[in-house]
Design a protein around this motif. Structure first.
Motif, PDB file in Angstrom:
ATOM      1  N   ILE A 175       0.855  -1.151   0.030  1.00 20.50           N
ATOM      2  CA  ILE A 175       0.189   0.016   0.104  1.00 20.50           C
ATOM      3  C   ILE A 175       0.812   1.257   0.054  1.00 20.50           C
ATOM      4  CG2 ILE A 175      -1.645   1.216   1.231  1.00 20.50           C
ATOM      5  CD1 ILE A 175      -2.545  -1.273   2.623  1.00 20.50           C
ATOM      6  N   GLY A 176       0.597   2.310  -0.819  1.00 26.42           N
ATOM      7  CA  GLY A 176       1.392   3.506  -0.870  1.00 26.42           C
ATOM      8  C   GLY A 176       0.741   4.597  -0.204  1.00 26.42           C
ATOM      9  N   LEU A 177       1.586   5.189   0.786  1.00 32.75           N
ATOM     10  CA  LEU A 177       0.935   6.270   1.782  1.00 32.75           C
ATOM     11  C   LEU A 177       1.580   7.791   1.160  1.00 32.75           C
ATOM     12  CD1 LEU A 177       0.958   4.485   5.035  1.00 32.75           C
ATOM     13  CD2 LEU A 177      -0.648   4.580   3.482  1.00 32.75           C
ATOM     14  N   ILE A 184      -2.854   6.165  -1.199  1.00 32.24           N
ATOM     15  CA  ILE A 184      -2.851   6.967  -2.730  1.00 32.24           C
ATOM     16  C   ILE A 184      -2.860   6.216  -3.641  1.00 32.24           C
ATOM     17  CG2 ILE A 184      -2.134   9.158  -1.602  1.00 32.24           C
ATOM     18  CD1 ILE A 184       0.631   8.598  -2.910  1.00 32.24           C
ATOM     19  N   GLY A 185      -2.470   4.894  -3.362  1.00 31.36           N
ATOM     20  CA  GLY A 185      -2.347   3.645  -4.344  1.00 31.36           C
ATOM     21  C   GLY A 185      -1.855   2.499  -3.846  1.00 31.36           C
ATOM     22  N   TYR A 186      -1.684   1.309  -4.618  1.00 29.49           N
ATOM     23  CA  TYR A 186      -1.349   0.183  -4.292  1.00 29.49           C
ATOM     24  C   TYR A 186      -0.775  -0.773  -5.434  1.00 29.49           C
ATOM     25  CZ  TYR A 186      -6.003  -0.853  -5.770  1.00 29.49           C
ATOM     26  OH  TYR A 186      -7.167  -0.683  -6.750  1.00 29.49           O
ATOM     27  N   LYS A 187      -0.043  -1.578  -5.015  1.00 36.34           N
ATOM     28  CA  LYS A 187       0.695  -2.595  -5.742  1.00 36.34           C
ATOM     29  C   LYS A 187      -0.064  -4.020  -5.587  1.00 36.34           C
ATOM     30  CE  LYS A 187       4.843  -4.920  -7.539  1.00 36.34           C
ATOM     31  NZ  LYS A 187       6.510  -4.901  -7.373  1.00 36.34           N
ATOM     32  N   TYR A 188      -0.350  -4.711  -6.703  1.00 33.89           N
ATOM     33  CA  TYR A 188      -1.049  -5.932  -6.774  1.00 33.89           C
ATOM     34  C   TYR A 188      -0.540  -6.989  -7.620  1.00 33.89           C
ATOM     35  CZ  TYR A 188      -3.087  -4.408 -11.062  1.00 33.89           C
ATOM     36  OH  TYR A 188      -3.091  -4.062 -12.559  1.00 33.89           O
ATOM     37  N   GLY A 213       0.914  -5.261 -11.008  1.00 33.79           N
ATOM     38  CA  GLY A 213       0.450  -3.903 -11.518  1.00 33.79           C
ATOM     39  C   GLY A 213       0.444  -2.954 -10.372  1.00 33.79           C
ATOM     40  N   ILE A 214       0.029  -1.833 -10.683  1.00 35.95           N
ATOM     41  CA  ILE A 214       0.068  -0.633  -9.682  1.00 35.95           C
ATOM     42  C   ILE A 214      -1.311   0.183 -10.138  1.00 35.95           C
ATOM     43  CG2 ILE A 214       2.410  -0.114  -9.107  1.00 35.95           C
ATOM     44  CD1 ILE A 214       2.517   2.063 -10.801  1.00 35.95           C
ATOM     45  N   TYR A 215      -1.703   0.659  -9.002  1.00 40.22           N
ATOM     46  CA  TYR A 215      -3.094   1.544  -9.125  1.00 40.22           C
ATOM     47  C   TYR A 215      -3.049   3.026  -8.286  1.00 40.22           C
ATOM     48  CZ  TYR A 215      -7.909   2.687  -9.105  1.00 40.22           C
ATOM     49  OH  TYR A 215      -9.178   3.421  -9.101  1.00 40.22           O
ATOM     50  N   GLU A 220       4.100   7.855  -6.543  1.00 35.67           N
ATOM     51  CA  GLU A 220       4.137   9.102  -5.713  1.00 35.67           C
ATOM     52  C   GLU A 220       4.485   8.884  -4.231  1.00 35.67           C
ATOM     53  OE1 GLU A 220       1.305  12.102  -6.918  1.00 35.67           O
ATOM     54  OE2 GLU A 220       1.625  11.489  -8.806  1.00 35.67           O
ATOM     55  N   ALA A 221       4.103   7.603  -3.584  1.00 34.82           N
ATOM     56  CA  ALA A 221       3.978   7.475  -2.346  1.00 34.82           C
ATOM     57  C   ALA A 221       5.494   7.590  -1.455  1.00 34.82           C
ATOM     58  CB  ALA A 221       3.610   6.183  -2.054  1.00 34.82           C
TER      59      ALA A 221
END
Length: 230
Positions: A175-177, A184-188, A213-215, A220-221
């Motif tokens: 999880i991106g913080l 603000i996004g995540y990798k899956y 992939g990323i979402y 920018e995390a």
């Protein structure tokens, strides 16, 4: 057939109105359904068990009263997965009425069958206004590549906040913080695609990377965390 004496002694009064059932929409046609064979359509329904520990999403594709295709998706109870396996064998080839009156092993699946029955007989299917409905196999296409269900699993606590674990894209690995510790996004990793790569002979680590992939604004995390460990 037996009648009471009181009824037998009454005089006959002719019934004036006799126009049959109201037509319902089925696969682009208006049908006056009088028998099970008059029913066609593809639709989805949700069921739940008595203790409400698990749920089932059931998809049926019915042609002329016969269930030609069934997709059984369950969540929340380990026993339900085995029940789904049995229900998948039981449902296809049965008439809509037979399926309604058959033990589908699990409360949630039985309840889903009941809810679908109500939708279907009242003309509320997904294909009510689609000419010829959807071909057999449409339920499988719903799953997309990898043939895996879309699952959303989010855990949250007042002490530590939310953790994204599984979303439509797949299994969340990071999880991106931002600077305020907001997601603000995540990798899956798409598990279905990953397993297809592995089956084709690709190394497991490479398969994970190819299915990743990323979402959102993950790049920018300012902080990236493992939702299962941190």
């Amino acid at each position: 057939m037996k009648y009471t004496n009181e009824l037998e002694n009454q005089c006959y009064v002719k019934k004036g109105v006799n126009h049959g059932p109201s037509p319902i929409p089925e696969e682009g046609k208006w049908i006056k359904a009088k028998e099970i064979k008059d029913i066609s359509g593809l639709t989805h329904g949700i069921g739940w068990c008595a203790p409400q520990q698990g749920a089932c999403k059931l998809t049926l594709n019915i042609k002329e009263g016969i269930i030609q295709e069934a997709l059984v998706e369950t969540i929340g109870c380990s026993g339900m997965t085995h029940s789904a396996a049995m229900a998948g064998e039981i449902l296809v080839g049965k008439t809509l009425l037979e399926a309604l009156n058959t033990d589908l092993v699990c409360d949630a699946i039985n309840t889903a069958m009941r809810e679908l029955f109500l939708q279907i007989i009242y003309g509320r299917t997904q294909t009510a206004f689609s000419e010829e409905g959807l071909p057999i196999g449409a339920g499988l296409e719903d799953l997309g590549k990898g043939h895996t269900s879309q699952v959303g699993t989010i855990y949250s606590s007042n002490l530590k906040g939310p953790r994204y674990l599984n979303l439509a894209e797949g299994y969340i690995v990071e999880i991106g913080l931002d600077s305020e510790d907001q997601i603000i996004g995540y990798k899956y990793v798409h598990l279905g695609k990953m397993m297809e790569h592995i089956k084709s002979g690709i190394d497991a680590l490479e398969a994970i990377e190819k299915a990743s992939g990323i979402y959102g604004r993950f790049d920018e995390a300012v902080k990236k965390i493992d939702p299962r460990e941190q």
